[in-house]
Design an enzyme around this catalytic site. Structure first.
Site, PDB file in Angstrom:
ATOM      1  N   SER A  95      10.668  15.517 -52.409  1.00 17.02           N
ATOM      2  CA  SER A  95      10.604  16.089 -51.070  1.00 17.02           C
ATOM      3  C   SER A  95      11.430  15.210 -50.141  1.00 17.02           C
ATOM      4  O   SER A  95      11.886  14.140 -50.536  1.00 17.02           O
ATOM      5  CB  SER A  95       9.159  16.110 -50.593  1.00 17.02           C
ATOM      6  OG  SER A  95       8.736  14.771 -50.413  1.00 17.02           O
ATOM      7  N   LYS A  96      11.575  15.689 -48.923  1.00 15.90           N
ATOM      8  CA  LYS A  96      12.367  14.919 -47.963  1.00 15.90           C
ATOM      9  C   LYS A  96      11.795  13.518 -47.805  1.00 15.90           C
ATOM     10  O   LYS A  96      12.511  12.551 -47.637  1.00 15.90           O
ATOM     11  CB  LYS A  96      12.369  15.612 -46.600  1.00 15.90           C
ATOM     12  CG  LYS A  96      13.363  16.753 -46.578  1.00 15.90           C
ATOM     13  CD  LYS A  96      13.547  17.295 -45.198  1.00 15.90           C
ATOM     14  CE  LYS A  96      14.323  18.607 -45.295  1.00 15.90           C
ATOM     15  NZ  LYS A  96      14.199  19.418 -44.123  1.00 15.90           N
ATOM     16  N   ARG A  97      10.466  13.452 -47.877  1.00 16.93           N
ATOM     17  CA  ARG A  97       9.834  12.157 -47.673  1.00 16.93           C
ATOM     18  C   ARG A  97      10.206  11.142 -48.767  1.00 16.93           C
ATOM     19  O   ARG A  97      10.313   9.964 -48.534  1.00 16.93           O
ATOM     20  CB  ARG A  97       8.324  12.317 -47.588  1.00 16.93           C
ATOM     21  CG  ARG A  97       7.715  11.205 -46.774  1.00 16.93           C
ATOM     22  CD  ARG A  97       6.210  11.328 -46.613  1.00 16.93           C
ATOM     23  NE  ARG A  97       5.759  12.680 -46.348  1.00 16.93           N
ATOM     24  CZ  ARG A  97       4.740  13.234 -46.988  1.00 16.93           C
ATOM     25  NH1 ARG A  97       4.093  12.566 -47.906  1.00 16.93           N
ATOM     26  NH2 ARG A  97       4.351  14.458 -46.686  1.00 16.93           N
TER      27      ARG A  97
END
Ligand code: GLU
Length: 480
Positions: A247-249
């Site tokens: 994910s972006k995280r």
């Protein structure tokens, strides 16, 4: 054998992330390996999801990485235009062919009516299939209604995926899907097939989210009387712990952010190539040409590939270390620094930094003493002075300064070491504080820091003149 033609066909709906770039990379590597062609096509038929600036961003990202396309947007070629929104006539002509052969028909219902069918199916707990509501007879299609595919009643589709082997999906996957929407734009399902046919694409690489729709594509190829290309499914990219989709995280960021953070494109290419593919050997570092040589589809893995940022850092460090001093300086974007000192500092940076950003931070932090005189703290200078030997630090610095005087300005760190170590060893023999009693104040006088490169390296970078002036300053502080 037909010549290899691959393509990268992003939708301009956001930034380029690692997954997209990896698909482009594998498609490009495969084309290069086989002397084929690589196409960049933009799939901009969903106008609502389009993001301004996404197309230049795609172009910039691929260009930065060194993935060049033989034909496509921004470049032209025999199948221009390469923007789907400029190819609407072509999709309409394919639609007409399908209508004429009885494979397509205009959807007579309003959106509300279709929604009612859907809700009814849901209430009755059965899958909603449009083909159950297919009208008996059809009007001619005037382009204002959605055009639907008349799906065949086939029980099951099976096909060979070049990365995954035999795949299959049941007939529920094939419904009367929309070919052209009411707004005149084709759907992805239709447009990409028309374009892959027109552009002669031989291998289609994409993510596993497309597997379930493959029966749709196969049925459409069949209706068009065209042999489908080979399909190659990419492994998903997982978070560093391998537990969920990246994910972006966890770092699924814009590929150009890596450029801004001081990564080298050759490192990203090397890293992304190994994110889901392996050469079958222990080799970890691959140049562009080596990748082209080694790449093959059968070694694309099926299971997900964990995104390991620590690995990326080490790959980047490797490629930074391969650069000549001149290239290191130009590509590192260092500015406003004494160039001759910077040249001498490059080995230190290669040893320590994993990215150019880190290197720049070092130059303005722990290595700033190479470029500007540090402020000195008296008590730090005296940190190794023994209470029973007052004045020992000053005496040590004085004899060091004498020894350094005999060295030339551009002296090497080895020669500095040869000149200084006998003094430090003599100090050690005296047993009063040992070598550290000389080397610590020397290093501190030169760097003003508790931690820094060794004093020999510092003197060779600063030059003997500047080193002596810093040592004299330190002596001055001790005399106060
Ligand atoms: N435009 C599609 C996407 O960006 C491309 C899928 C494909 O490669 O066929 O997801």
């Amino acid at each position: 054998m037909t010549a290899v033609v691959t393509r990268f066909a992003p939708s301009p709906t956001g930034f380029m992330h690692v997954g997209g770039v990896r698909t482009a990379l594998y498609s490009w590597l495969y084309a290069r390996k086989h002397g084929g062609r690589f196409i960049l096509r933009i799939e901009d038929t969903d106008k609502e999801r389009e993001v301004a600036g996404a197309i230049p961003h795609i172009i910039e990202s691929l260009t930065w990485l060194g993935i060049e396309w033989d034909e496509g947007v921004d470049r032209g070629g025999p199948h221009a235009p390469y923007l789907q929104s400029e190819r609407l006539d072509l999709y309409r002509s394919y639609a007409q062919k399908l209508i004429a052969a009885g494979h397509a028909y205009p959807d007579p219902y309003t959106e509300n009516e279709v929604e009612e069918f859907r809700q009814k199916a849901e209430m009755e707990k059965r899958p909603f299939l449009f083909r159950d509501h297919r009208p008996e007879t059809s009007d001619t299609w005037d382009g204002t209604k959605p055009l639907r595919f008349r799906a065949p009643r086939i029980m099951r589709y099976e096909w060979d995926d070049l990365a995954r082997g035999r795949l299959g999906a049941g007939e529920e996957a094939v419904d009367d899907f929309i070919l052209i929407k009411g707004d005149g734009y084709p759907t992805y399902n239709f447009a990409h097939i028309v374009d892959d046919i027109e552009m002669g694409v031989t291998q289609v690489m994409r993510g596993e989210e497309f597997i379930s729709s493959t029966p749709k594509y196969l049925s459409l190829y069949e209706a068009l009387g065209v042999t489908p290309p080979a399909f190659v499914t990419m492994p998903v990219i997982l978070s560093p712990d391998g537990k969920k989709k990246l994910s972006k995280r966890d770092g699924a960021k814009d590929i150009l952010e890596y450029r801004n953070e001081g990564y080298l494109p050759e490192a990203l290419m090397n890293f992304l190539a190994l994110l889901g593919w392996n050469p079958g050997t222990e080799q970890e570092f691959f140049s562009k040409d080596e990748l082209i040589q080694a790449f093959d589809l059968s070694r694309i893995q099926i299971s997900g590939a964990g995104f390991d940022e620590v690995k990326l850092l080490s790959v980047n460090q490797h490629w930074m270390r391969q650069l000549s001093v001149e290239d290191f300086i130009t590509r590192g974007g260092f500015s406003g620094l004494d160039i001759s000192k910077l040249k001498k500092a490059v080995p230190l940076l290669k040893e320590r930094a994993h990215t150019f950003t880190e290197a720049r931070e070092m130059l303005s932090g722990e290595l700033s003493c190479l470029f500007s005189e540090p402020a000195l703290d008296r008590s730090q200078l005296l940190a190794k002075e023994r209470p029973d030997c007052p004045g020992m630090t000053k005496t040590a610095l004085e004899s060091l300064s004498e020894a350094i005087k005999s060295l030339s300005e551009g002296v090497s760190s080895e020669a500095v070491k040869e000149a200084i170590m006998p003094l430090a060893n003599a100090e050690e023999a005296k047993g009063k504080g040992g070598r550290g009693a000389m080397l610590w104040p020397l290093r501190y006088a030169l760097s003003g820091q508790e931690r820094s490169p060794d004093p020999f390296t510092l003197i060779s970078i600063l030059g003997s003149g500047e080193a002596i002036s810093r040592i004299r300053k330190a002596i001055g502080i001790l005399e106060k």
